[in-house]
Design a protein around this motif. Structure first.
Motif, PDB file in Angstrom:
ATOM      1  N   GLY A  22       0.805  -1.217   0.000  1.00 54.00           N
ATOM      2  CA  GLY A  22       0.000   0.000   0.000  1.00 54.00           C
ATOM      3  C   GLY A  22       0.838   1.268   0.000  1.00 54.00           C
ATOM      4  O   GLY A  22       0.379   2.336   0.402  1.00 54.00           O
ATOM      5  N   CYS A  23       2.082   1.183  -0.483  1.00 47.22           N
ATOM      6  CA  CYS A  23       2.996   2.333  -0.400  1.00 47.22           C
ATOM      7  C   CYS A  23       2.595   3.473  -1.337  1.00 47.22           C
ATOM      8  O   CYS A  23       2.966   4.628  -1.119  1.00 47.22           O
ATOM      9  CB  CYS A  23       4.419   1.896  -0.718  1.00 47.22           C
ATOM     10  N   GLY A  24       1.890   3.150  -2.400  1.00 48.70           N
ATOM     11  CA  GLY A  24       1.399   4.195  -3.288  1.00 48.70           C
ATOM     12  C   GLY A  24       2.373   4.657  -4.366  1.00 48.70           C
ATOM     13  O   GLY A  24       2.093   5.591  -5.109  1.00 48.70           O
ATOM     14  N   LEU A  25       3.522   3.985  -4.483  1.00 46.05           N
ATOM     15  CA  LEU A  25       4.475   4.372  -5.540  1.00 46.05           C
ATOM     16  C   LEU A  25       3.835   4.253  -6.921  1.00 46.05           C
ATOM     17  O   LEU A  25       3.983   5.135  -7.764  1.00 46.05           O
ATOM     18  CB  LEU A  25       5.718   3.468  -5.485  1.00 46.05           C
ATOM     19  N   CYS A  26       3.118   3.156  -7.148  1.00 49.16           N
ATOM     20  CA  CYS A  26       2.511   2.921  -8.459  1.00 49.16           C
ATOM     21  C   CYS A  26       1.421   3.949  -8.744  1.00 49.16           C
ATOM     22  O   CYS A  26       1.209   4.348  -9.887  1.00 49.16           O
ATOM     23  CB  CYS A  26       1.946   1.504  -8.548  1.00 49.16           C
ATOM     24  N   VAL A  27       0.722   4.390  -7.680  1.00 52.91           N
ATOM     25  CA  VAL A  27      -0.354   5.369  -7.848  1.00 52.91           C
ATOM     26  C   VAL A  27       0.192   6.637  -8.490  1.00 52.91           C
ATOM     27  O   VAL A  27      -0.378   7.187  -9.417  1.00 52.91           O
ATOM     28  CB  VAL A  27      -0.998   5.699  -6.489  1.00 52.91           C
ATOM     29  N   LYS A  28       1.338   7.063  -7.976  1.00 55.14           N
ATOM     30  CA  LYS A  28       1.930   8.301  -8.478  1.00 55.14           C
ATOM     31  C   LYS A  28       2.531   8.131  -9.863  1.00 55.14           C
ATOM     32  O   LYS A  28       2.623   9.077 -10.626  1.00 55.14           O
ATOM     33  CB  LYS A  28       3.012   8.806  -7.509  1.00 55.14           C
ATOM     34  N   ARG A  29       2.962   6.918 -10.181  1.00 56.93           N
ATOM     35  CA  ARG A  29       3.675   6.709 -11.434  1.00 56.93           C
ATOM     36  C   ARG A  29       2.738   6.549 -12.642  1.00 56.93           C
ATOM     37  O   ARG A  29       3.114   6.825 -13.767  1.00 56.93           O
ATOM     38  CB  ARG A  29       4.548   5.450 -11.302  1.00 56.93           C
ATOM     39  N   CYS A  30       1.535   6.080 -12.410  1.00 55.30           N
ATOM     40  CA  CYS A  30       0.644   5.701 -13.521  1.00 55.30           C
ATOM     41  C   CYS A  30       0.271   6.900 -14.398  1.00 55.30           C
ATOM     42  O   CYS A  30      -0.271   7.881 -13.914  1.00 55.30           O
ATOM     43  CB  CYS A  30      -0.625   5.063 -12.975  1.00 55.30           C
ATOM     44  N   PRO A  31       0.562   6.827 -15.711  1.00 48.86           N
ATOM     45  CA  PRO A  31       0.339   7.983 -16.587  1.00 48.86           C
ATOM     46  C   PRO A  31      -1.135   8.261 -16.876  1.00 48.86           C
ATOM     47  O   PRO A  31      -1.461   9.351 -17.330  1.00 48.86           O
ATOM     48  CB  PRO A  31       1.073   7.605 -17.875  1.00 48.86           C
ATOM     49  N   THR A  32      -2.000   7.295 -16.645  1.00 49.59           N
ATOM     50  CA  THR A  32      -3.416   7.571 -16.884  1.00 49.59           C
ATOM     51  C   THR A  32      -4.194   7.682 -15.571  1.00 49.59           C
ATOM     52  O   THR A  32      -5.415   7.719 -15.569  1.00 49.59           O
ATOM     53  CB  THR A  32      -4.072   6.481 -17.763  1.00 49.59           C
ATOM     54  N   ARG A  33      -3.497   7.738 -14.491  1.00 45.66           N
ATOM     55  CA  ARG A  33      -4.097   7.861 -13.160  1.00 45.66           C
ATOM     56  C   ARG A  33      -5.152   6.778 -12.933  1.00 45.66           C
ATOM     57  O   ARG A  33      -6.282   7.045 -12.523  1.00 45.66           O
ATOM     58  CB  ARG A  33      -4.695   9.262 -12.972  1.00 45.66           C
ATOM     59  N   ALA A  34      -4.762   5.547 -13.236  1.00 45.25           N
ATOM     60  CA  ALA A  34      -5.704   4.436 -13.148  1.00 45.25           C
ATOM     61  C   ALA A  34      -5.644   3.721 -11.800  1.00 45.25           C
ATOM     62  O   ALA A  34      -6.507   2.918 -11.493  1.00 45.25           O
ATOM     63  CB  ALA A  34      -5.422   3.429 -14.270  1.00 45.25           C
ATOM     64  N   ILE A  35      -4.596   3.996 -11.003  1.00 42.65           N
ATOM     65  CA  ILE A  35      -4.401   3.225  -9.775  1.00 42.65           C
ATOM     66  C   ILE A  35      -4.724   4.058  -8.539  1.00 42.65           C
ATOM     67  O   ILE A  35      -4.457   5.262  -8.491  1.00 42.65           O
ATOM     68  CB  ILE A  35      -2.943   2.709  -9.682  1.00 42.65           C
ATOM     69  N   ARG A  36      -5.322   3.433  -7.550  1.00 40.75           N
ATOM     70  CA  ARG A  36      -5.579   4.068  -6.257  1.00 40.75           C
ATOM     71  C   ARG A  36      -5.206   3.081  -5.159  1.00 40.75           C
ATOM     72  O   ARG A  36      -5.296   1.872  -5.370  1.00 40.75           O
ATOM     73  CB  ARG A  36      -7.072   4.382  -6.081  1.00 40.75           C
ATOM     74  N   VAL A  37      -4.846   3.599  -3.993  1.00 44.26           N
ATOM     75  CA  VAL A  37      -4.766   2.731  -2.821  1.00 44.26           C
ATOM     76  C   VAL A  37      -6.061   2.912  -2.042  1.00 44.26           C
ATOM     77  O   VAL A  37      -6.415   4.036  -1.664  1.00 44.26           O
ATOM     78  CB  VAL A  37      -3.548   3.069  -1.930  1.00 44.26           C
ATOM     79  N   ARG A  38      -6.785   1.822  -1.876  1.00 43.56           N
ATOM     80  CA  ARG A  38      -8.016   1.862  -1.090  1.00 43.56           C
ATOM     81  C   ARG A  38      -7.955   0.747  -0.060  1.00 43.56           C
ATOM     82  O   ARG A  38      -7.609  -0.383  -0.414  1.00 43.56           O
ATOM     83  CB  ARG A  38      -9.244   1.661  -1.991  1.00 43.56           C
ATOM     84  N   ASN A  39      -8.294   1.060   1.179  1.00 42.72           N
ATOM     85  CA  ASN A  39      -8.195   0.101   2.274  1.00 42.72           C
ATOM     86  C   ASN A  39      -6.807  -0.525   2.345  1.00 42.72           C
ATOM     87  O   ASN A  39      -6.652  -1.723   2.553  1.00 42.72           O
ATOM     88  CB  ASN A  39      -9.246  -1.008   2.130  1.00 42.72           C
ATOM     89  N   GLY A  40      -5.797   0.283   2.084  1.00 47.20           N
ATOM     90  CA  GLY A  40      -4.429  -0.181   2.251  1.00 47.20           C
ATOM     91  C   GLY A  40      -3.862  -1.013   1.107  1.00 47.20           C
ATOM     92  O   GLY A  40      -2.721  -1.463   1.179  1.00 47.20           O
ATOM     93  N   LYS A  41      -4.649  -1.213   0.044  1.00 45.51           N
ATOM     94  CA  LYS A  41      -4.164  -2.026  -1.073  1.00 45.51           C
ATOM     95  C   LYS A  41      -4.374  -1.288  -2.399  1.00 45.51           C
ATOM     96  O   LYS A  41      -5.347  -0.554  -2.559  1.00 45.51           O
ATOM     97  CB  LYS A  41      -4.933  -3.365  -1.140  1.00 45.51           C
ATOM     98  N   ALA A  42      -3.454  -1.537  -3.323  1.00 44.58           N
ATOM     99  CA  ALA A  42      -3.591  -0.900  -4.631  1.00 44.58           C
ATOM    100  C   ALA A  42      -4.682  -1.585  -5.455  1.00 44.58           C
ATOM    101  O   ALA A  42      -4.799  -2.810  -5.454  1.00 44.58           O
ATOM    102  CB  ALA A  42      -2.271  -0.972  -5.388  1.00 44.58           C
TER     103      ALA A  42
END
Ligand SMILES: Nc1ncnc2c1ncn2[C@@H]1O[C@H](COP(=O)(O)OP(=O)(O)OP(=O)(O)O)[C@@H](O)[C@H]1O
Ligand code: SF4
Ligand SMILES: [Mg+2]
Lengths: 455, 141
Positions: A22-42
């Motif tokens: 749930g670190c959120g690195l992928c959330v920030k990296r995604c170019p289409t803003r498709a990823i979120r961390v919800r309830n501690g998981k991506a």
């Protein structure tokens, strides 16, 4: 979390929830803003994923993998054919491409077909299209290479006004899948159902290809059994096979039955690196761009009307080109050096008969049968756009949050979090800045609702 | 009439960041689902005016007012201004320095392009007091 907008689509990426920190690195990296961390998981909105593989690269927990096909039809009664991206050869420094292909056969593939032949076909057709387009002006300059599917999806998703720039020739892998299907059916006298195609490549975005490609090429086949494998999926087993016969060197090479089975050229290897495609066209007003951020910057600028003095731009979203694809097994710089050496050994040059290519061209062999629109939407769905009032609300919410784009809320930045609030996909409590001030959704709506406007 | 107002600072001679304001405006309009032809016209005009500021003008500002019926872009700088606006508006007229020509600018097509791609354009300038360009784009329907 549910899909953003209804119909779920096959996703290129798989998240292993148990491994996600749930670190959120992928959330920030995604170019289409498709990823979120919800309830501690991506979680990922499949419909927005363009398959670039950036999240796979950045994840430190190993929780993200490409959703590749199961390799389960080897040694079955099906004719199993490996469609080989030349990037594969670069993963085995010093090994001749034909030995790599033989290794695949030893693994159980009935045939292993190299792609360089279709690169050449594509090149010729491209040169022809460009020279005709100079007269007809059918497509606007610069044409955008259709080769990297991530670029196409990026255009569909973020730059739809550039769709007319997409070079309308079928992609090399599509030409290959269709041709291989046709030729092997005739050769063995079998039906589509008896043949299974596996596309072996370095790219998470090509999952679902060649199935998709065959569909757009207008093949009526029942394509239940085509798939794609990442190079890293087969690397271990293939290395063992190659080592094995390097040591013994007594396995006789089966005579290749088809022209294109033995057609590995140095040119094919150059294609796996940035600039290879551009170089191969032999044209002057051409540019090669590699890297995701670089690609986005150029697409932005083409939208501003720049670069219309160029005729063609090769885009690859991976650094160094496909050789830097997320599903490779060895480092991209080692691979590059291996590929350059091998290209020198094999030599470059063209082997195709130009007259024949022109005949095919005039028979529309290079153009997809389905409408360009069907090819171009590629299953991507844009998120619903906001109304004017909603957008004003979002602007104001960003002001109320007054945050630092920290991403602790699980959205990539404050603005996207505000959008998620309006989409009802997040709650104010997810944001520390709102939470410590005890601001609720009702408070927010009170302050931003259009009726409350005094201006 | 509700509007969304945004403004961006643009810096003279800053070619690294030149164009960013226009890209923001373009993306704002895209997020609002404006007709792609309108977005294209706004992007092209905004970019030409922004580049003029960077090359010929002085530090200044690009601002946008978006409403449901129209988009208004204003580009203001406190640079040297233009002595003969009518002349500057002519196709092919340019005072761009050689170094800019080498970068592919200086065809003298910027202002004429803005005229062509916008629905209304006004340019006011006094030598010594800067330049102000206003462009209006009407939304269809
Ligand atoms: N903001 C400004 N401040 C001072 N002078 C300007 C400004 N904008 C335009 N000019 C003058 O008007 C001339 C014409 O501008 P225009 O944009 O049409 O052409 P250009 O910028 O010289 O070339 P191009 O836009 O084709 O690269 C410029 O060469 C410059 O002398
Ligand atoms: S650059 Fe090549 S490997 Fe990377 S996403 Fe594009 S096609 Fe795939
Ligand atoms: Mg100009």
């Amino acid at each position: 979390m549910n899909e953003a907008n209804g119909s779920p689509r096959h996703c290129f990426i798989h998240f292993e929830q148990s491994m996600c920190s749930g670190c959120g690195l992928c959330v920030k990296r995604c170019p289409t803003r498709a990823i979120r961390v919800r309830n501690g998981k991506a979680t990922i909105k499949n419909s927005l994923c363009i398959g670039c593989g950036e999240c796979i690269r950045i994840c430190e927990s190993g929780a993200i993998t490409a959703s590749t096909s199961e390799l389960n039809s080897l040694n079955s009664d099906k004719i199993t054919i490996a469609l080989v991206s030349p990037v594969l050869y670069s993963q085995f420094p010093g090994v001749l491409p034909r030995d790599v292909l033989q290794g695949l056969k030893n693994m159980g593939f009935t045939h292993a077909v190299d792609m360089s032949y279709y690169f050449e076909m594509f090149q010729w057709a491209t040169a022809e299209y460009i020279s005709r387009n100079r007269k007809t002006g059918e497509s606007p300059w610069p044409l955008i290479s259709p080769v990297c599917p991530v670029v196409l999806r990026l255009i569909v998703c973020r730059f739809p006004s550039l769709l007319p720039h997409v070079h309308p020739i079928m992609r090399p892998v599509a030409l290959m899948a269709r041709d291989v299907m046709t030729q092997f059916k005739v050769h063995y006298g079998v039906d589509d159902q008896d043949i299974v195609l596996y596309y072996i490549n370095p790219c998470p975005s090509k999952m679902g290809i060649p199935k998709k490609e065959l569909e757009t090429a207008g093949t009526s086949a029942d394509l239940h059994s085509t798939g794609a494998l990442g190079i890293n999926d087969i690397y271990g087993e293939l290395s063992r096979q190659i080592k094995h016969f390097e040591k013994n060197d007594k396995i006789p090479f089966a005579q290749a039955g088809f022209e294109f089975e033995q057609c590995t050229s140095g040119g094919g290897l150059l294609w796996s690196m940035t600039g290879g495609e551009a170089e191969a066209t032999g044209l002057d007003k051409i540019l090669a761009v590699a890297g995701l951020n670089e690609t986005i910057t150029y697409l932005e600028k083409i939208e501003l009307g720049l670069f219309n003095d160029l005729e063609y731009i090769e885009f690859r979203t991976c650094r160094e080109g496909c050789i830097g694809g997320a599903l490779n097994a060895i480092d991209k710089y080692l691979a590059k050096s291996a590929a350059l050496k091998m290209a020198k050994t094999l030599g470059v040059g063209t082997r195709l008969n130009r007259e024949r290519v022109l005949r095919l061209y005039d028979n529309n062999w290079f153009f997809p049968k389905t409408t360009p629109q069907a090819l171009k939407t590629m299953g991507i769905q844009k998120e619903r756009t906001f109304s004017f009032d909603e957008l004003r609300m979002i602007e104001k919410i960003v002001g109320i949050i007054d945050g630092k784009n920290c991403g602790a809320c699980g959205s990539p930045d404050c603005r996207t979090f505000a959008e998620d609030l309006i989409r009802e996909e997040a709650a104010p409590d997810d944001c520390v800045y709102l939470k410590i001030r005890g601001i609720t959704m009702d408070d927010i709506l009170m302050r931003v609702k259009p009726e409350q406007d005094k201006d | 009439m509700p509007v969304i107002h945004k403004s961006y600072h643009v810096t003279k001679n800053d070619f690294i960041h030149a164009g960013e304001a226009s890209i923001h405006v373009k993306n704002l309009l895209k997020s609002l689902n404006y007709d792609s032809d309108l977005v294209r016209r706004v992007a092209i005009c905004g970019y030409e005016a922004e580049m003029n500021l960077v090359m010929h003008g002085g530090d200044g500002e690009l601002s946008v007012d978006v409403s449901q019926s129209k988009v208004v872009i204003e580009v203001t700088d406190k640079g040297p201004g233009i002595a003969d606006v009518e002349l500057a508006m002519q196709e092919g007229y340019s005072t761009a320095k050689d170094e800019y020509r080498e970068m592919g600018f200086g065809a003298g097509m910027g202002l004429p392009n803005i005229k062509k791609n916008s629905d209304e354009m006004t340019i006011s300038s006094e030598p010594g007091s800067g330049t102000h360009v206003t462009m209006v784009f009407f939304c269809k329907g």
